[in-house]
Design a protein around this motif. Structure first.
Motif: not given
Length: 227
Positions: A60-61, A64, A76, A80, A83
């Protein structure tokens, strides 16, 4: 917040009653029963599962961080923004999870291996069927849905939504394989799978995102979820 507080109160009352019934909660004037905590057994079971949690954190990171570093904040945002819509494909799965874990633990404790298999596939079938309308909306109508919700500025994010939704629906339609493996005590397999997922995710993100940007992030995340 209110629902969480109500649940906390209910579970607190149930816990107090259970401890009192098993003699673990001392009443006034009664001796307290000693509590033995099996630290070694608990650590052997829980530490491998931390790898699984770490995999989801990285999943999840990492996209990004790399996407923001190589293509900026706009990329980004485009990635995002969709999502949450893709994650709607797992709403039914998450709802079933509240009851599925205790069910599998109970069947496994009884030695009902046939029941474990039957419950797994029946649940997977129901999750796939009930999640299908969400999948059809987020995959088949992404070109209409994204501009409607976010404006024409995010119209290009429809492709990212389709990729992520396919992966999320695929994951949901296969049922609770991870939960089942945990319930039968195969935590080593869970840890190995999570470690492999970490390697796949980092490899794909580092390979695809710098070259392709947000679409690379979508493919990297989706491929990791499917794998």
């Amino acid at each position: 917040l209110v629902a969480g507080l109500i649940g906390l109160a209910v579970y607190g009352a149930l816990l107090s009653r259970t401890l009192r019934e098993r003699g673990l909660l001392r009443e006034a004037g009664t001796p307290r029963r000693p509590i033995e905590v099996p630290f070694r057994e608990i650590g052997r079971f829980t530490l491998p599962l931390l790898v699984s949690d770490a995999m989801f954190i990285v999943l999840n990171t990492s996209d990004v961080v790399i996407l923001g570093r190589t293509h900026g904040a706009e990329a980004v945002a485009a990635f995002r923004s969709v999502l949450p819509l893709a994650h709607l494909n797992q709403v039914v799965m998450n709802s079933f999870a509240l009851l599925f874990g205790p069910l599998m633990a109970r069947l496994w404790a009884r030695g009902d291996r046939a029941g474990v298999g039957d419950a797994y596939w029946r649940t997977a079938t129901w999750v796939a069927v009930l999640s299908f309308p969400i999948g059809a909306l987020t995959i088949g109508m992404a070109d209409t849905l994204v501009p409607l919700l976010f404006g024409d500025r995010y119209a290009g994010s429809a492709t990212y939504l389709q990729i992520l939704s396919v992966a999320a629906y695929f994951n949901a339609s296969l049922g609770f394989n991870g939960v089942t493996v945990k319930m039968v005590g195969r935590v080593g397999l869970v840890a190995a799978s999570a470690a492999a997922g970490l390697v796949v995710n980092l490899g794909l993100t580092l390979l695809l995102i710098p070259r392709f940007g947000a679409i690379g992030a979508a493919w990297a995340t989706g491929a990791t979820v499917v794998a």
